[in-house]
Design a protein around this motif. Sequence first.
Motif, PDB file in Angstrom:
ATOM      1  N   UNK A 185       0.000   3.837 -13.315  1.00  0.00           N
ATOM      2  CA  UNK A 185      -0.432   3.332 -12.008  1.00  0.00           C
ATOM      3  C   UNK A 185       0.025   4.250 -10.877  1.00  0.00           C
ATOM      4  N   UNK A 186       1.203   4.841 -11.054  1.00  0.00           N
ATOM      5  CA  UNK A 186       1.781   5.677  -9.990  1.00  0.00           C
ATOM      6  C   UNK A 186       2.051   7.109 -10.475  1.00  0.00           C
ATOM      7  N   UNK A 187       1.281   7.568 -11.440  1.00  0.00           N
ATOM      8  CA  UNK A 187       1.516   8.902 -12.002  1.00  0.00           C
ATOM      9  C   UNK A 187       1.484   9.968 -10.909  1.00  0.00           C
ATOM     10  N   UNK A 219       0.819  -1.229   0.000  1.00  0.00           N
ATOM     11  CA  UNK A 219       0.000   0.000   0.000  1.00  0.00           C
ATOM     12  C   UNK A 219       0.848   1.272   0.000  1.00  0.00           C
ATOM     13  N   UNK A 220       1.864   1.293  -0.862  1.00  0.00           N
ATOM     14  CA  UNK A 220       2.762   2.454  -0.885  1.00  0.00           C
ATOM     15  C   UNK A 220       2.083   3.637  -1.567  1.00  0.00           C
ATOM     16  N   UNK A 221       2.441   4.805  -1.099  1.00  0.00           N
ATOM     17  CA  UNK A 221       1.885   6.040  -1.665  1.00  0.00           C
ATOM     18  C   UNK A 221       2.818   6.678  -2.679  1.00  0.00           C
ATOM     19  N   UNK A 222       4.053   6.210  -2.748  1.00  0.00           N
ATOM     20  CA  UNK A 222       4.997   6.738  -3.730  1.00  0.00           C
ATOM     21  C   UNK A 222       6.046   5.680  -4.036  1.00  0.00           C
ATOM     22  N   UNK A 223       6.608   5.785  -5.228  1.00  0.00           N
ATOM     23  CA  UNK A 223       7.666   4.876  -5.671  1.00  0.00           C
ATOM     24  C   UNK A 223       8.903   5.715  -5.966  1.00  0.00           C
ATOM     25  N   UNK A 224       9.997   5.363  -5.312  1.00  0.00           N
ATOM     26  CA  UNK A 224      11.230   6.142  -5.403  1.00  0.00           C
ATOM     27  C   UNK A 224      12.280   5.315  -6.149  1.00  0.00           C
ATOM     28  N   UNK A 225      12.736   5.836  -7.278  1.00  0.00           N
ATOM     29  CA  UNK A 225      13.749   5.156  -8.080  1.00  0.00           C
ATOM     30  C   UNK A 225      15.127   5.541  -7.541  1.00  0.00           C
ATOM     31  N   UNK A 226      15.899   4.536  -7.164  1.00  0.00           N
ATOM     32  CA  UNK A 226      17.225   4.794  -6.601  1.00  0.00           C
ATOM     33  C   UNK A 226      18.231   3.877  -7.289  1.00  0.00           C
ATOM     34  N   UNK A 227      18.557   4.230  -8.529  1.00  0.00           N
ATOM     35  CA  UNK A 227      19.467   3.399  -9.300  1.00  0.00           C
ATOM     36  C   UNK A 227      18.796   2.158  -9.848  1.00  0.00           C
ATOM     37  N   UNK A 228      17.537   2.271 -10.218  1.00  0.00           N
ATOM     38  CA  UNK A 228      16.785   1.152 -10.803  1.00  0.00           C
ATOM     39  C   UNK A 228      17.010   1.177 -12.303  1.00  0.00           C
ATOM     40  N   UNK A 229      17.731   0.186 -12.806  1.00  0.00           N
ATOM     41  CA  UNK A 229      18.223   0.236 -14.183  1.00  0.00           C
ATOM     42  C   UNK A 229      17.253  -0.434 -15.156  1.00  0.00           C
ATOM     43  N   UNK A 230      16.020   0.054 -15.118  1.00  0.00           N
ATOM     44  CA  UNK A 230      15.020  -0.412 -16.071  1.00  0.00           C
ATOM     45  C   UNK A 230      14.197   0.776 -16.551  1.00  0.00           C
ATOM     46  N   UNK A 231      13.781   0.727 -17.803  1.00  0.00           N
ATOM     47  CA  UNK A 231      12.851   1.715 -18.330  1.00  0.00           C
ATOM     48  C   UNK A 231      11.449   1.164 -18.118  1.00  0.00           C
ATOM     49  N   UNK A 232      10.642   1.889 -17.380  1.00  0.00           N
ATOM     50  CA  UNK A 232       9.307   1.416 -17.031  1.00  0.00           C
ATOM     51  C   UNK A 232       8.302   1.713 -18.143  1.00  0.00           C
ATOM     52  N   UNK A 233       7.290   0.883 -18.222  1.00  0.00           N
ATOM     53  CA  UNK A 233       6.292   1.027 -19.278  1.00  0.00           C
ATOM     54  C   UNK A 233       5.199   2.012 -18.877  1.00  0.00           C
ATOM     55  N   UNK A 234       4.394   2.369 -19.869  1.00  0.00           N
ATOM     56  CA  UNK A 234       3.297   3.318 -19.650  1.00  0.00           C
ATOM     57  C   UNK A 234       2.334   2.805 -18.587  1.00  0.00           C
ATOM     58  N   UNK A 272       8.663  11.026 -12.563  1.00  0.00           N
ATOM     59  CA  UNK A 272       8.851  10.073 -13.654  1.00  0.00           C
ATOM     60  C   UNK A 272       7.653  10.130 -14.600  1.00  0.00           C
ATOM     61  N   UNK A 273       7.954  10.278 -15.885  1.00  0.00           N
ATOM     62  CA  UNK A 273       6.942  10.215 -16.935  1.00  0.00           C
ATOM     63  C   UNK A 273       7.403   9.207 -17.977  1.00  0.00           C
ATOM     64  N   UNK A 274       6.626   9.071 -19.037  1.00  0.00           N
ATOM     65  CA  UNK A 274       6.943   8.069 -20.054  1.00  0.00           C
ATOM     66  C   UNK A 274       8.275   8.350 -20.753  1.00  0.00           C
ATOM     67  N   UNK A 275       8.602   9.606 -20.937  1.00  0.00           N
ATOM     68  CA  UNK A 275       9.835   9.951 -21.644  1.00  0.00           C
ATOM     69  C   UNK A 275      11.023   9.862 -20.689  1.00  0.00           C
ATOM     70  N   UNK A 276      12.053   9.156 -21.088  1.00  0.00           N
ATOM     71  CA  UNK A 276      13.204   8.888 -20.224  1.00  0.00           C
ATOM     72  C   UNK A 276      13.839  10.177 -19.710  1.00  0.00           C
ATOM     73  N   UNK A 277      13.934  10.289 -18.380  1.00  0.00           N
ATOM     74  CA  UNK A 277      14.629  11.397 -17.714  1.00  0.00           C
ATOM     75  C   UNK A 277      14.109  12.763 -18.160  1.00  0.00           C
TER      76      UNK A 277
END
Length: 229
Positions: free
Chosen positions: A103-105, A83-98, A143-148
Amino acid sequence: MADSEKFPIAVLISGRGTNLKALIDYQDHSLYQIAVVVSNNPDAEGLEVAQFAGIATEVLDSKGFDDREAYDQALVKTLAPYSVKAVIMAGFMRILTKAFINEFEGRMLNIHPSLLPKYPGLHTHERTLEAGDAEHGLSIHFVTEELDAGPLLLQATLDIEDDDTADTLKSRVQKMEHEAYPLAVNLLARGDFAYQNHQACFRGQPLKGPIMLNKLQALMQQHHASDAH
């Protein structure tokens, strides 16, 4: 504040977890609580960092999925029980999908080792030196669909020295990252940072550009001083 009252977040990692460690070290003084750490790499050193701190960990190995969409669907299911309210990327080496981003916009942050929009992607320190830039730094953004390329919240800069190498720049930028990221995540938990109408906002006002770390730190000090009185 009791942990149960704090803002629960997930941290996604792939490697050493240095920013994760900074988030862990700061959380006792913050409004956020790391509910789970997820890695796509079963050998990520950051998993041990989380486990040592008593934080739940999940491994979702990239190699076990046919495509990015299947992986991201599994990632959503993995996070659901926490039940997280936010997702924090900390060196996650994957490009996430739309699908995952939707889901977490507005509830996903990333930290990037360059002064975006300069040098999205990898090898930022080398590219900065090759370009002969006078300064370098970091960016924290939604984080949005376009990388960085999501709306910027916070940046920090440093002057490049004549004897700097990619390794020394990496070390110097990481030191700033460890100050900036916990502060940004805490402000997200407080509601000071928010995502509204596809814009980054600070205290209800759209940001025309990223806040600089030194100015934000000064603002926080003033806030604490006024609270003390």
